[in-house]
Design a protein around this motif. Sequence first.
Motif, mmCIF file in Angstrom:
data_model
loop_
_atom_site.group_PDB
_atom_site.id
_atom_site.type_symbol
_atom_site.label_atom_id
_atom_site.label_comp_id
_atom_site.label_asym_id
_atom_site.label_seq_id
_atom_site.Cartn_x
_atom_site.Cartn_y
_atom_site.Cartn_z
ATOM 1 N N ASN A 1 12.610 1.287 -0.289
ATOM 2 C CA ASN A 1 11.583 0.747 0.592
ATOM 3 C C ASN A 1 10.244 0.687 -0.138
ATOM 4 N N PRO A 2 9.795 -0.495 -0.518
ATOM 5 C CA PRO A 2 8.521 -0.599 -1.234
ATOM 6 C C PRO A 2 7.311 -0.328 -0.361
ATOM 7 N N TYR A 3 7.493 -0.300 0.969
ATOM 8 C CA TYR A 3 6.385 -0.062 1.892
ATOM 9 C C TYR A 3 6.751 1.024 2.890
ATOM 10 N N GLN A 4 5.747 1.780 3.302
ATOM 11 C CA GLN A 4 5.910 2.763 4.371
ATOM 12 C C GLN A 4 5.005 2.345 5.514
ATOM 13 N N VAL B 1 -1.539 1.196 9.327
ATOM 14 C CA VAL B 1 -1.781 1.956 8.099
ATOM 15 C C VAL B 1 -0.522 1.829 7.245
ATOM 16 N N ILE B 2 -0.596 0.966 6.243
ATOM 17 C CA ILE B 2 0.582 0.645 5.439
ATOM 18 C C ILE B 2 0.421 1.234 4.046
ATOM 19 N N MET B 3 1.391 2.044 3.651
ATOM 20 C CA MET B 3 1.386 2.627 2.310
ATOM 21 C C MET B 3 2.258 1.785 1.391
ATOM 22 N N VAL B 4 1.718 1.445 0.234
ATOM 23 C CA VAL B 4 2.418 0.551 -0.684
ATOM 24 C C VAL B 4 2.755 1.283 -1.973
ATOM 25 N N LYS B 5 3.903 0.936 -2.538
ATOM 26 C CA LYS B 5 4.400 1.603 -3.747
ATOM 27 C C LYS B 5 4.417 0.592 -4.897
ATOM 28 N N LYS B 6 3.268 0.393 -5.505
ATOM 29 C CA LYS B 6 3.155 -0.618 -6.551
ATOM 30 C C LYS B 6 3.968 -0.260 -7.799
#
Length: 350
Positions: A66-69, A98-103
Motif C-alpha cells: 500500500n503506497p498510501y495510508q 490526512v494522507i500519508m505517502v510512501k515515496k
Amino acid sequence: MEKEKIKGQGAVTNIHNHFIKNRYETSIYQDDYEEQIAKTKILEVFPKTIVNAVKSPDLPMAYSMNPYQGCEHGCAYCFARPTHEYWGYSAGVDFERVIMVKKNAPQLLEQFFKKRGYKPEPILMSGNTDCYQPIERKLEITRKLLQVCLDYRHPVHVLTKNALVTRDIDILTKLAEKNLVTVSLSIPTINEDLRRVLEPRTSSVNTKLKALETLSKEGIPTHVMVAPMIPGLNTPEILPIVKTIAELGAQSFGYTLVRLNDTVEPVFIDWLEAHYPDRKDKVLHQISEMHGGKLGEKQVLKRQVGEGNIAEMIHTSFKIARKKYFDKKEFPALALHHFDGTKGEQLSLF
C-alpha cells in the motif's frame, strides 16, 4: 438529530480515537474547524518495508502493498478506517483528509525482490487503501511500483475504485503480454446518485465502466469487486451490475458483505443519518441480521459469508448472476516463471 452532509466527504465527523486520551469536540470556533477538515494534508512517511505478508486463510493473495495510508475516496464503510488510529488520527474525517505517502516504496520493492532465495508470488496492490486515490495523479508512486514489477517481471494484482488506472495502460499492457497483471475495479453500484454519497471522491460510475471497457479491450485481464453489499442500499442492483460488467469485458467478479468493525461502525451510522435517515434503522437491522446480531464480524471464515436469510438471498442472487452472465468465462492465473531477481545486478554492470 439529522447529521450535516459535507460535499466530497464520507465521514461526517472526526470520531474519537480510542488510543488517545483527548477527544475532538465542536466549539464556538466551529467555522474554523470545518475549514480545517475540508483540506487534505499530505504527509510523507518513511517505512522500512512496503510488502506485507497476508496470512488470512480467506484472502487469496500471499502479499500486499500500500503506497498510501488513509484514502481520499471517503467511503464511509471502508474496513481500513481503524488502521488510521495507529498513526494517532481519527478513523473519521482524518482517514480521508490526512494522507500519508510512501515515496520510497519503489526502492523498497526492489530491495524485496533482491532478497536472497525470494520466490515470486503475486502481490496485491491496494490490500488496504486505494493505490490510485487522487494524490497518485501527482506523485505517481503506484506507476513507479508497476514499472519495478515490469523491470523484474514480477506478477501483480491491482485493485482500485479509480479510473486513473488507465493512465498507466502503457505499463499494464506490457505486463499483460507476459501474463503478469490483473486489474480489479471496485464497482459496488451503477447508480450514480448512490455512488456520489457512498464513495464521494471515487470516479463516477460512467468513468469506471469506461475504464473497465478500455482495459478489457487492451487485453488486460479485468475483474470487478461488487463490494461491499449493503442491504437496503445496493443489493437490488446485483443482477444489473453483473450484466453490465460482463458486457464490458470483465472476465470475473467477486463480492463481500458489508461489516462495520470497530470504529467503522460510528462513521457509517453517522453517514446513514446524514444521507438516508429514513432508511437508517432498516439498513442497520439488516446488516446485524447478516452477522448474528452484530454490525461487524471478525471471525475469519465467517466475515465474508455472513449468516441468515438476507446473506443467503445475496449469495443466491450472485449465483444466478454468475450462471447467467459468467458461465463460460475464466480468469487467468498469473505467471511466476518470468521473474528475474538479477535485474539490478545486471544494470550495475553498465
